[in-house]
Design a protein around this motif. Sequence first.
Motif, PDB file in Angstrom:
ATOM      1  N   UNK A 130       0.828  -1.212   0.000  1.00  0.00           N
ATOM      2  CA  UNK A 130       0.000   0.000   0.000  1.00  0.00           C
ATOM      3  C   UNK A 130       0.861   1.259   0.000  1.00  0.00           C
ATOM      4  N   UNK A 133       2.094   1.866  -3.441  1.00  0.00           N
ATOM      5  CA  UNK A 133       1.039   2.421  -4.298  1.00  0.00           C
ATOM      6  C   UNK A 133       0.787   3.893  -3.985  1.00  0.00           C
ATOM      7  N   UNK A 134       0.867   4.242  -2.690  1.00  0.00           N
ATOM      8  CA  UNK A 134       0.675   5.653  -2.293  1.00  0.00           C
ATOM      9  C   UNK A 134       1.770   6.521  -2.914  1.00  0.00           C
ATOM     10  N   UNK A 137       1.085   6.864  -6.586  1.00  0.00           N
ATOM     11  CA  UNK A 137      -0.015   7.805  -6.858  1.00  0.00           C
ATOM     12  C   UNK A 137       0.457   9.248  -6.697  1.00  0.00           C
ATOM     13  N   UNK A 149      -2.943   8.432 -11.582  1.00  0.00           N
ATOM     14  CA  UNK A 149      -3.382   8.802 -10.229  1.00  0.00           C
ATOM     15  C   UNK A 149      -4.837   8.396 -10.016  1.00  0.00           C
ATOM     16  N   UNK A 152      -5.299   4.506  -9.757  1.00  0.00           N
ATOM     17  CA  UNK A 152      -4.789   3.929  -8.496  1.00  0.00           C
ATOM     18  C   UNK A 152      -5.730   4.280  -7.340  1.00  0.00           C
ATOM     19  N   UNK A 153      -6.113   5.536  -7.273  1.00  0.00           N
ATOM     20  CA  UNK A 153      -6.963   5.973  -6.150  1.00  0.00           C
ATOM     21  C   UNK A 153      -8.323   5.275  -6.216  1.00  0.00           C
ATOM     22  N   UNK A 156      -7.885   1.581  -5.170  1.00  0.00           N
ATOM     23  CA  UNK A 156      -7.678   1.431  -3.723  1.00  0.00           C
ATOM     24  C   UNK A 156      -8.977   1.707  -2.966  1.00  0.00           C
ATOM     25  N   UNK A 157      -9.729   2.693  -3.430  1.00  0.00           N
ATOM     26  CA  UNK A 157     -11.023   3.000  -2.799  1.00  0.00           C
ATOM     27  C   UNK A 157     -11.981   1.804  -2.946  1.00  0.00           C
ATOM     28  N   UNK A 159     -11.257  -1.299  -3.422  1.00  0.00           N
ATOM     29  CA  UNK A 159     -10.778  -2.417  -2.584  1.00  0.00           C
ATOM     30  C   UNK A 159     -11.136  -2.180  -1.109  1.00  0.00           C
ATOM     31  N   UNK A 160     -10.980  -0.920  -0.673  1.00  0.00           N
ATOM     32  CA  UNK A 160     -11.240  -0.601   0.735  1.00  0.00           C
ATOM     33  C   UNK A 160     -12.694  -0.849   1.112  1.00  0.00           C
ATOM     34  N   UNK A 161     -13.601  -0.589   0.176  1.00  0.00           N
ATOM     35  CA  UNK A 161     -15.032  -0.776   0.490  1.00  0.00           C
ATOM     36  C   UNK A 161     -15.519  -2.155   0.022  1.00  0.00           C
ATOM     37  N   UNK A 162     -14.576  -3.010  -0.407  1.00  0.00           N
ATOM     38  CA  UNK A 162     -14.869  -4.400  -0.814  1.00  0.00           C
ATOM     39  C   UNK A 162     -15.957  -4.469  -1.881  1.00  0.00           C
ATOM     40  N   UNK A 167     -10.879 -10.124  -2.461  1.00  0.00           N
ATOM     41  CA  UNK A 167     -10.327  -9.379  -1.328  1.00  0.00           C
ATOM     42  C   UNK A 167      -8.915  -8.911  -1.665  1.00  0.00           C
ATOM     43  N   UNK A 171      -6.469  -7.550  -7.897  1.00  0.00           N
ATOM     44  CA  UNK A 171      -7.592  -7.783  -8.811  1.00  0.00           C
ATOM     45  C   UNK A 171      -8.334  -6.492  -9.163  1.00  0.00           C
TER      46      UNK A 171
END
Lengths: 200, 422
Positions: A130, A133-134, A137, A149, A152-153, A156-157, A159-162, A167, A171
Motif C-alpha cells: 500500500x 502504491x501511495x 499515486x 493517479x 490507483x486511487x 484502492x477506494x 478495494x477498501x469498500x470491498x 479481497x 484484482x
Amino acid sequence: MVSLNNITGLVSSTLVITAAVTHLPGASCLRYLRFAMLVGMVALVVLIPIGGMPLAAYLRGWIGDLSITSLVLLTLTLLTRLPGRKIFDSKEYSPLFILVALAGLVLYPMALGIGYWDPYRLGLGNVWFLCGLLLLALAAYFYRLSLVTFIIVLAVLAWSIEWYESRNLWDYLLDPLLFIYVITRLVHSGTQGIFKSSRQ
Amino acid sequence: MARLLLPVFILLVFSLAFFKVTEYHAATGFTIPENFLSNNTEVRFKANFASTRQHTQTHAASEIELKDGRIRAFWFSGSREGAADVEVHSAVFDPVQGIWGSEKTVATREEIEHSLMRFISKLGNPVVARSNDGNLWLYFVTVSMGGWAGSSITAITSGDEGETWSSPRRLITSPFLNISTLIKGAPFLYSDGTLGLPVYHEFINKFGEILHFDKTGQLIDEQRLSAGKDHGLQPVMLPQSENKALVLMRHTGDEHRKLIAVSTVDGGQHWTVPVKLGVSNPDAAVAAVALPEGYILAVLNNAAQGRDLLSLMISADNGLSWKNVYQLEDQRSQITDELHYLQTVKQLASALTHTAVDQYVRSTENSMCTDNHCRFEFSYPYLIQVKNGDFHLAYTWNRSFIKHVWFSQAWLNLQLKSLPHG
C-alpha cells in the motif's frame, strides 16, 4: 436480488462486448446519436437473460471480473466517441500501459508458481504494498499523470469498500485481459517505431 | 482547484485502506485437535457403503463429525467425472445404529451458476470444515472453462449441521482469471480460531498453498507451500503442536514416485522446502491425521503405480519412514477380465451391503470396464478422528461408490502391537 459485485461483473462483461462491437468496421464511422443507440442496443442484448442467464454472464464465466483499470479504460473508449473535451490527454496512456506491463510481467509468472515468493499475497493487505502504491499515486500526481493517479486511487477506494468478490487489491488494479492488451499495444508500438527508424 | 484537492483525496482514500489493513493477521499458530486418547476398549472395525446412488460415477469424499456425534460425508456424483450433471451429495452416518441415511443433493451446477451469475461447466471435489462459531463450511470446486486446471473454489455455509445451506460465495484466489485452485485436504483451525484451507494449483505449474480465512469466512492470506518445480499437489495439513505442523503432499513428477512433505516450527509463518518421504505413492491422494507423541496415521496407495492397493500406515519420524498397519484393499494380483472381475466385485460388495448386491456390481462394471477389460481403483481417502477417539475413513470405491471404514483406537492399538519392532 442481484448483488453489487454481480452487477459490476455483468457490467464489465457488457463493456467488453460493447467496446468490441463499436470497433467493428461500419460502427466506427457512426455519428454521435447513432453510436449511442448502438451502444445501448448491444448492452440491452447482452443483458437480456437467455436460459435464465444473460449473455454477459457466460462471458463473465470465462474472463472473470475486470479490474478497475480495465473498466476505466473501456468506459473512456466509449466516451471518446461522444462530443466534448477529452477527459485525459492521449499522452497519459503510455505511462499507464508501461506500469501495467511491468506489474503483469512480475505478478503473473510468480503467481503461477515459478518460485516460492508469491507477489499476489501482497494484495491481501500488505502495508508496504500500500505504501508503494501511495508513493506511485503521489509521483503520478507530481508528474501530472492524472490518469494513473485516478486509476490507483479509484482501485484502492474500491478495494477498501470491498466492491468486488475479490479481497485482493491486485484484482482491482490488473487483470489478464488488460495485461495481454497492453503487451500487444506496446509490442505493436515498438515494432512500428523500429520500422519507422529503419526507413529514415 | 480540482488539482489542489486531489492530494487530499489521495490521502483520504489511502487512510481508509491503511485502516482496513489493520484487520489482517498473519498465521498465528495452530489449534491442536483434542487429545483423542480414548478409554473405550471396544475393538471395532466395520466397513460399508456411504453412497447408495447406482449407475453414477462417485468420487472425492470428505467428512466431518456433527455436534451429536453422527458423521456427515460429502462427495460428487454424476454420469462421469467432469460431466455437467455432476452434483455434490451428502449423507449422514449414525454410529448408534451403524447405518448411513439417504443420499441427498447439496449443490447442483445450475443452482450455483444462477446464484453466482456466471457460466459454470462442472462441479468437483467438496471439502467440509467447521468454523470457530460452530457453522459448517462446504468448499467445492467449480469450473467455468477447460479441465480441472480451470477450477476455482465456491463456498456455502450451514448453521443447522448441513440440513440447509446458504447462497454460494466464490473465492478469488488467483490473479490469472481466478483459475486453477483446487481442494482435497482437510481444513484446520489456527490458534486464534480462524480457518486454514489447504489448496493446490494445476495450471502451468503444480504447487500447494494454504488459504487463511477470518472468522467471517473472508480470505485474509495465501501462503505458498511449494513451488512449481516441486510438483506437489493436494496438501494435507497435520498440526502437531501450537507451532509445529507437517504437510504431506502428493508428488506429480515421473521420476520420484513417493510422497513429499514440508514442515513449520513457527506456527506456519515459514515453511521448509519440500523433502522426499520414504513411502511409495503413484501420484495419488493421501489422507492422514496426527496422533499424540508425534505419530502420523495415513491412508494412501502405497505403490509406485496403480490405485488397486490402499494401505493404512503409520510413521513415528515425521513421515521419513513408514510401517504398514493394515491392508485396506489389495487387488494387485486379480485377473481383470470381465467375468473374474465381476465375481471379485460381487464378493467385495457383499461384505459391505446386504441389499441389491447385483446393482452394486452392475454400477461398478459401468464405471470400470471397457472392452472386456476392467480395473480396480481405491482412491481419494479422507480420514478423520472424532471426539470418542474413533476413526472414520471414506474413499472412492471403484469410482462407483464411497466406502466408509470405521475403526476404534483399541483396534488400531491391537494392529500396532502386532507390528514388528525396529
